[in-house]
Design a protein around this motif. Sequence first.
Motif, PDB file in Angstrom:
ATOM      1  N   LEU A 193       4.146  77.305  62.386  1.00  0.00           N
ATOM      2  CA  LEU A 193       4.332  78.448  63.317  1.00  0.00           C
ATOM      3  C   LEU A 193       5.296  78.125  64.382  1.00  0.00           C
ATOM      4  N   ASN A 194       5.471  77.095  64.779  1.00  0.00           N
ATOM      5  CA  ASN A 194       6.377  76.856  65.940  1.00  0.00           C
ATOM      6  C   ASN A 194       6.452  75.438  66.284  1.00  0.00           C
ATOM      7  N   VAL A 195       7.567  74.921  67.062  1.00  0.00           N
ATOM      8  CA  VAL A 195       7.568  73.453  67.320  1.00  0.00           C
ATOM      9  C   VAL A 195       8.120  73.554  68.671  1.00  0.00           C
ATOM     10  N   ALA A 196       7.544  72.791  69.601  1.00  0.00           N
ATOM     11  CA  ALA A 196       8.069  72.593  70.944  1.00  0.00           C
ATOM     12  C   ALA A 196       7.429  71.239  71.330  1.00  0.00           C
ATOM     13  N   PRO A 197       8.344  70.664  72.314  1.00  0.00           N
ATOM     14  CA  PRO A 197       8.049  69.364  72.912  1.00  0.00           C
ATOM     15  C   PRO A 197       6.608  69.177  73.183  1.00  0.00           C
ATOM     16  N   ASP A 198       5.779  68.158  72.379  1.00  0.00           N
ATOM     17  CA  ASP A 198       4.298  67.852  72.597  1.00  0.00           C
ATOM     18  C   ASP A 198       4.031  66.575  72.005  1.00  0.00           C
ATOM     19  N   HIS A 199       3.109  65.599  72.450  1.00  0.00           N
ATOM     20  CA  HIS A 199       2.802  64.500  71.645  1.00  0.00           C
ATOM     21  C   HIS A 199       4.102  63.565  71.634  1.00  0.00           C
ATOM     22  N   LEU A 200       4.977  63.804  72.370  1.00  0.00           N
ATOM     23  CA  LEU A 200       6.244  63.050  72.118  1.00  0.00           C
ATOM     24  C   LEU A 200       6.174  61.410  72.254  1.00  0.00           C
ATOM     25  N   ASP A 201       5.089  61.143  73.311  1.00  0.00           N
ATOM     26  CA  ASP A 201       4.838  59.629  73.343  1.00  0.00           C
ATOM     27  C   ASP A 201       4.275  59.105  72.102  1.00  0.00           C
ATOM     28  N   TRP A 202       3.434  59.831  71.382  1.00  0.00           N
ATOM     29  CA  TRP A 202       2.724  59.450  70.039  1.00  0.00           C
ATOM     30  C   TRP A 202       4.006  59.194  69.043  1.00  0.00           C
ATOM     31  N   HIS A 203       4.786  60.022  68.902  1.00  0.00           N
ATOM     32  CA  HIS A 203       5.794  60.184  67.923  1.00  0.00           C
ATOM     33  C   HIS A 203       6.963  59.428  68.073  1.00  0.00           C
ATOM     34  N   GLY A 204       7.410  59.401  69.473  1.00  0.00           N
ATOM     35  CA  GLY A 204       8.535  58.694  69.896  1.00  0.00           C
ATOM     36  C   GLY A 204       9.694  59.509  70.115  1.00  0.00           C
ATOM     37  N   GLY A 205       9.440  60.942  70.197  1.00  0.00           N
ATOM     38  CA  GLY A 205      10.700  61.732  70.122  1.00  0.00           C
ATOM     39  C   GLY A 205      10.268  63.235  69.524  1.00  0.00           C
ATOM     40  N   LEU A 206      11.213  64.128  69.930  1.00  0.00           N
ATOM     41  CA  LEU A 206      11.080  65.398  69.540  1.00  0.00           C
ATOM     42  C   LEU A 206      11.303  65.473  67.771  1.00  0.00           C
ATOM     43  N   ASP A 207      12.540  64.899  67.375  1.00  0.00           N
ATOM     44  CA  ASP A 207      12.642  65.147  65.996  1.00  0.00           C
ATOM     45  C   ASP A 207      11.604  64.415  64.948  1.00  0.00           C
ATOM     46  N   PRO A 208      11.275  63.111  65.288  1.00  0.00           N
ATOM     47  CA  PRO A 208       9.940  62.737  64.495  1.00  0.00           C
ATOM     48  C   PRO A 208       8.783  63.637  64.610  1.00  0.00           C
ATOM     49  N   TYR A 209       8.457  64.152  65.758  1.00  0.00           N
ATOM     50  CA  TYR A 209       7.378  64.964  65.848  1.00  0.00           C
ATOM     51  C   TYR A 209       7.527  66.246  64.831  1.00  0.00           C
ATOM     52  N   ALA A 210       8.710  66.786  64.954  1.00  0.00           N
ATOM     53  CA  ALA A 210       9.037  67.910  64.250  1.00  0.00           C
ATOM     54  C   ALA A 210       9.158  67.582  62.748  1.00  0.00           C
ATOM     55  N   GLU A 211       9.434  66.447  62.373  1.00  0.00           N
ATOM     56  CA  GLU A 211       9.722  65.910  61.073  1.00  0.00           C
ATOM     57  C   GLU A 211       8.188  65.764  60.334  1.00  0.00           C
TER      58      GLU A 211
END
Length: 471
Positions: A193-211
């Motif tokens: 649906l969308n991607v915005a900065p969230d849970h970045l501490d869990w994933h280590g950054g926006l790119d791995p979160y989006a990935e």
Amino acid sequence: MKSELFATTLVGRPVCVTGLGVSGPPMARALHGLGAAVTLVDGRDDAAAAAAAEALRAEGIAVELGADAPPAGTDLVVTSPGWRPDSPLLVAAQQAGVEVIGDVELAWRLKPADQVWLAVTGTNGKTTTVRMLEAMLRADGRDALAVGNVGTPAIDAVRPAPGAAAPAVLAVELSSFQLHWSSSLRPHAATVLNVAPDHLDWHGGLDPYAEAKGRVFARGTIRVVNTADEWSRRLADGGDPAAPMVGCTLTAPRPGELGVVEGLLVDRAFVADPANTAEELAALADVRPAAPHNVANALAAAALARSVGVAPEAVRAGLAAFAPEPHRIAHVATVGGVGYVDDSKATNPHAAAASLSAFDSVVWVAGGLLKGADVTDLVRTAAPRLRGAVLLGRDRDQLRAALAEHAPGVPVADIEDTGPDAMAAVVAAAARLAVPGDTVLLAPAAASMDMFTNYNVRGDAFTEAVRWLDR
């Protein structure tokens, strides 16, 4: 791997399940029922964990509390979504060459061969979209169930209780955590649906979160795209180029898209002649609430439903039957000509921005735990529609600074109280700032745990305070 074949590999297999939360016990029970040698591990060792452990032990499932490593001989780890990749147990398992999968991956490997999965992920709007989709499917007479991060564990829908049949179609809400641990998931159709900065501490950054979100666009999966969201487009472009791509837009749709024309939701993708024809699905008035981001949710749900042949009239009937979840742009009351709206679920800046855009003149109630999120763009964009702001919670200083820089003329009330009467003070301050025609909007842009158990409790406190104001 076919579910029957995978199930046979579990017999006698030493499997470690992590977490005594929502996902862990159902997974442990399902694996135990398939003959696996299951040990559930949880780092906690308090009274609540002990009680949950005893209930599982009574069913013949081994439980280890306070552990930070998989039991010796473990051949597979199935992790609950909340466990971070850098958790010592998961790191130890991977270093030892033990496969780690998540709850959704396990369910996928065990699902009936003919069960259809329609998947929804994104930073915001997942639960609403999945519930809308479930309602559309049921209105079309489908045996459908909403599962995953929405509340019902997916494992319970693929391995139901004895004597019950597995649903034919699943509307699956997927978090980035669940997708991170999924490797073979192949839904029939899916949307980011969308991607915005969230849970970045869990994933280590926006790119791995989006990935992680992008994993939902697997080989053969129909890609449903929010054309207004850059990440949704980018991740869909990285999916299977041979799979169809269907756009969703709040403007007039092009061939291959669903969109809005003269107050109607229309389909130019799942019709016989997309170049020359369109099918009316519903009216904007059928979407509740009809805020722009919620219309986008409805279009995504409709696209997923249409991908399995749901009739247009069932899309409209599903939207009519859909009851919005609590604390999502919920109108609480109108007092003295001022509307009071609870969107406590807006726990990050992206969600708050969508909520603020639905109203013209707002007294904004915001603050809490920002989780490292930057609110600069949120405040800059919202400034023209702000009548005032009331700030609460631990990270309100960051919001105050952004307001001072980008909305210097907006009056701000700062509530330092963090006790049980804090929300009453918040609502009273908002009422003093508002004039008839304004909307007092609880859209905190932040998590709630600094002051409340969760966003539901925060929203309930706001609602109760407004109702006292209306007495």
